[in-house]
Design an enzyme around this catalytic site. Structure first.
Site, PDB file in Angstrom:
ATOM      1  N   HIS A 268       0.617  -1.005  -0.005  1.00  0.00           N
ATOM      2  CA  HIS A 268       0.178  -0.141   0.107  1.00  0.00           C
ATOM      3  C   HIS A 268       1.018   1.488   0.032  1.00  0.00           C
ATOM      4  O   HIS A 268       0.512   1.798  -0.645  1.00  0.00           O
ATOM      5  CB  HIS A 268      -0.805  -0.003   0.872  1.00  0.00           C
ATOM      6  CG  HIS A 268      -1.955  -1.222   1.220  1.00  0.00           C
ATOM      7  ND1 HIS A 268      -2.366  -1.667  -0.044  1.00  0.00           N
ATOM      8  CD2 HIS A 268      -2.468  -2.071   2.026  1.00  0.00           C
ATOM      9  CE1 HIS A 268      -3.280  -2.586  -0.060  1.00  0.00           C
ATOM     10  NE2 HIS A 268      -3.603  -2.905   1.558  1.00  0.00           N
ATOM     11  N   ASP A 319      -5.168  -8.006  -4.217  1.00  0.00           N
ATOM     12  CA  ASP A 319      -5.766  -7.363  -1.999  1.00  0.00           C
ATOM     13  C   ASP A 319      -7.063  -7.599  -1.816  1.00  0.00           C
ATOM     14  O   ASP A 319      -6.959  -9.259  -1.484  1.00  0.00           O
ATOM     15  CB  ASP A 319      -5.713  -5.902  -1.438  1.00  0.00           C
ATOM     16  CG  ASP A 319      -5.751  -5.656  -0.475  1.00  0.00           C
ATOM     17  OD1 ASP A 319      -5.755  -6.627   0.501  1.00  0.00           O
ATOM     18  OD2 ASP A 319      -5.933  -4.763   0.017  1.00  0.00           O
TER      19      ASP A 319
END
Length: 454
Positions: A268, A319
């Site tokens: 991220h 994800d």
């Protein structure tokens, strides 16, 4: 020995015409320009990337968390509470069926392998199964049946926050002391060794919130050679919590306290200063970007242009698997940069188009982050391929980098894929996974056994 003859192929040196690739036992053995009568003739051949960040069980949560929260303040944290409620009903057989369905979708969109960040370890009450690596075994079995390459990253999750508070609710299914985790890692290694030969094992300290500094320092002794992945600087409140308890912002702390290098994948990094961004690039670590999930959860926008200007490397992951699409992930990444910087072709260079730049990063950096010997069509590398047809309205009359730009930005990348190989396994044929009907039926059965509202 299998062989493919491509009219056009993306090679390490760039685009080449009339390329023949010969592969056997999962690896590329020879590349030349000679046409073999037994070769499969294709239009366009690409290296297939690794999906470097996935939580497969969350695929079945897609579409169930989009209602307005009663507090009218929806965020990553309210989504997380729904996720905890959802997992309370998941049994090992459910997790296996969901994983295989997600793996099938990844293959059909062009990923040849996946780095599975695996933290759903235990029973609903937080107690380990008789085989502590039961859930890991289900993931590995699903990968074997689907044919996808796997880097499994068992996750260490010790506490509910930097203040050391106990795990509660759904978090208990993730929890491990360092000793328990070492046992889990060892058992998972046994499952990996029984799976496909191209499977790899790494480790994933969940985050600076969930793992103590002392435990982080000891993880390299548990996993001395494999990749190390960690969620980092995803949310503003996470940055504040780490700063208050550890005395530094997340990126700053990890760089100052751990030996961060090419083995590390930092997931991220949507909340970083320019200084942190430059230092991460200099470290050699791969940043794992998941643009669709980061958009869905409102995480923020990664400082992509500055990171590339600083010679940083990034890969792409799905994800939460809310929408599994290699090409939409890449488009979402570029569009986020355009929106934040108010300009076009934000990630392009003077020598390569936007699509080429981000696809090259996805393939080469994804391979590094997963410890997989892939990412390029080269002798000695794994035979991870995407085959494209140019006999359609999306790629006809397109050449070289225009092909990647069209795949990414026309929104039809998946429909141009005819075949995918993972370590020489021909898993997608004529645009469909070879076992699609069986996998879909098992997934549908699983959805019928778990609640769709909560």
């Amino acid at each position: 020995m299998q062989s493919i003859h491509a009219r056009l192929a993306l090679m390490p040196s760039g685009w080449q015409k009339d390329v023949s690739v010969f592969f056997e036992n999962g690896f590329i053995k020879q590349i030349n320009n000679e046409f073999s009568a037994t070769a499969r003739s294709v239009d366009i051949l690409l290296p297939a990337p690794v999906n470097l960040h996935s939580h497969t069980f969350q695929r079945a949560l897609s579409g169930l968390t989009e209602a307005r929260h009663p507090t009218l303040n929806d965020s990553f944290w309210t989504w997380r509470e729904l996720m905890y409620i959802f997992i309370a009903q998941l049994k090992p057989e459910h997790v296996g069926a969901i994983a295989e369905f997600a793996f099938m979708e990844m293959l059909e969109t062009g990923f040849a392998a996946v780095a599975e960040f695996h933290y759903l370890h235990h029973n609903v009450d937080g107690q380990p199964y008789d085989d502590i690596a039961e859930m890991a075994g289900r993931i590995i079995h699903a990968a074997d049946r689907s044919g996808i390459g796997l880097t499994l990253l068992p996750s260490l999750y010790m506490q509910g926050g930097c203040d050391g508070r106990d795990l509660i609710g759904g978090q208990r299914r993730f929890g491990c002391s360092l000793d328990l985790f070492e046992n889990l890692f060892s058992k998972t290694s046994s499952h990996i060794e029984a799976g496909a030969s191209d499977h790899k094992l790494g480790v994933a300290p969940h985050s600076l919130r969930a793992v103590t500094p002392d435990a982080l320092a000891q993880l390299e002794s548990i996993c001395p050679t494999g990749p190390i992945h960690i969620h980092l600087a995803e949310q503003k409140s996470e940055v504040i919590e780490v700063l208050n308890h550890l005395g530094s912002r997340p990126a700053e702390w990890i760089l100052n306290n751990l030996n961060v290098d090419h083995r590390w994948c930092l997931i991220h990094c949507t909340q970083m200063t320019e200084s942190e961004t430059k230092l991460i690039a200099k470290s050699g670590a791969i940043v794992g970007l998941c643009p669709i999930t980061e958009s869905n959860l409102g995480d923020g926008v990664f400082n992509g242009t500055y990171f590339l200007d600083s010679h940083g490397r990034f890969g792409i992951g799905t994800d939460s698997n809310v929408h599994i699409s290699l090409w939409h992930e890449l488009a979402t990444l570029e569009y986020s940069q355009r929106l934040s910087e108010h300009r076009r072709s934000a990630l392009a260079s003077l020598s390569q188009s936007t699509g080429r730049t981000i696809f090259d990063n996805a393939t080469k950096s994804g391979a590094t982050a997963s410890g997989r010997n892939s990412g390029e069509i080269m002798e000695g590398k794994l035979a991870d391929f995407i085959v494209l047809s140019a006999d359609n309205e999306y790629l006809c009359h397109r050449e070289n980098d225009q092909i990647l730009d069209s795949l990414i930005f026309c929104g039809r990348g998946r429909s141009c894929i005819t075949d995918v190989w993972s370590a020489g396994r021909h898993v997608v044929v004529n645009g469909r996974h070879k076992d699609r009907d069986r996998i879909v039926q098992a997934y549908r059965t699983t959805l019928g056994q778990i609640k769709q509202t909560f």
